[in-house]
Design an enzyme around this catalytic site. Sequence first.
Site, short mmCIF file in Angstrom:
data_model
loop_
_atom_site.label_atom_id
_atom_site.label_comp_id
_atom_site.label_asym_id
_atom_site.label_seq_id
_atom_site.Cartn_x
_atom_site.Cartn_y
_atom_site.Cartn_z
CG HIS A 16 -0.49 0.34 2.48
ND1 HIS A 16 0.02 -0.59 3.33
CD2 HIS A 16 -0.39 1.52 3.13
CE1 HIS A 16 0.42 -0.01 4.44
NE2 HIS A 16 0.19 1.28 4.35
CD GLU A 48 2.29 9.31 -2.44
OE1 GLU A 48 2.08 10.47 -2.12
OE2 GLU A 48 1.93 8.85 -3.54
CG ASP A 49 5.94 6.12 1.26
OD1 ASP A 49 5.49 7.18 0.79
OD2 ASP A 49 5.56 5.62 2.33
CG ASP A 71 -2.23 2.97 6.29
OD1 ASP A 71 -1.11 2.68 6.75
OD2 ASP A 71 -2.49 4.05 5.72
CG ASP A 130 -25.66 2.07 32.03
OD1 ASP A 130 -25.19 3.15 32.40
OD2 ASP A 130 -26.41 1.94 31.07
#
Length: 356
Positions: A76, A80-81, A143, A263
């Site tokens: 994922h 991008e990285d 993620d 409760d």
Amino acid sequence: PPPPPPFMLRRPPRSTHTQSRRQRQMCIRDSVYAMKAHGHQKRASGDPYFSHPLEVAAILTELKLDDATVVAALLHDVVEDTEATHQEIEELFGSEISQLVDGLTKIKRLDLVTKEAAQAENLRKLLLAVSRDIRVLLVKLADRLHNMRTIEYVKPEKRSRIAEGTLDIYAPLAGRMGMQTVREELENISFKVLNPDAFETINSRLERLREESGNILADIEIELTKQLSAQGIESEVTGREKRPYSIWRKMERKHLSLGQLSDIFGFRVIVPSIDDCYHALGISHQVWHAVPGRFKDYISTPKQNDYRSLHTTVIGPHRMRVELQIRTWSMHEIAERGIAAHGLYKDAPNAQTAEA
Ligand code: MN
């Protein structure tokens, strides 16, 4: 006609989990690819970056999602990285997986651009961007969950912004998809980051209560089970404390102090059939006093995310106010895992094509 909202349930669940040797080999290949792509990148925690996609994949494996979703989780952050390109992913993994990864890359960019945007608008965009395939959203939730679990390693000035986004966007999203367990965890970590004092106060009060009341949860479980089985209903009863965030929200909503809040224990009563649900409800109201105004029938009128159960609050054993959620096993599965329990998510892309 416009495509239906992604939360609508239209097809029966399909079982998908017979893992062949080939699938296992595929998974190993995919992991190695992702590991190599991230190279020596490091997380804020100092861990190798690759531990992150692996943990995200593990969360989705636990939710029993299909292989393509798990592989997309491993990949994922790759586009991008790292140096990896969309085209490369497509060649190596085929179009199903590359489209999922693509959707995730798009959300990631959306995240960066719209951090200041109005939250509702942000959410709407997010939904639109991924409505082609609900699995993209499932990976994104996992993620975010892993990023929240490791948020202590992020710089303090960045933490609040991430936690706000989680509380405003991702937790409600998980709720709408019926993934209560994920929603609760996201909410609680965010609450701890954003309001550490309130979190600590509630948490220490819960600890004290736990010490004072001893085995009260177990006692009530046994008593409930006994009463039901005396009437011929076989049940599995599990009690739990409410989480700090939901206690806090209730205090805010009802203007209560912590001491007034009665409760804080909830019990799940799981029975074999719908008939048994109503029967169990009747028994609990005969044996204990029902608290007025607390009965809800989400079996005859399910929530929008397909959640079904009977809710009631009684003055139960030890004169404790206890909240009961009465449901069957299949309702329970959906209550916990939501859309991930349906196998429906797998059909989303095909349904889209058929309508186009
Ligand atoms: Mn990530």
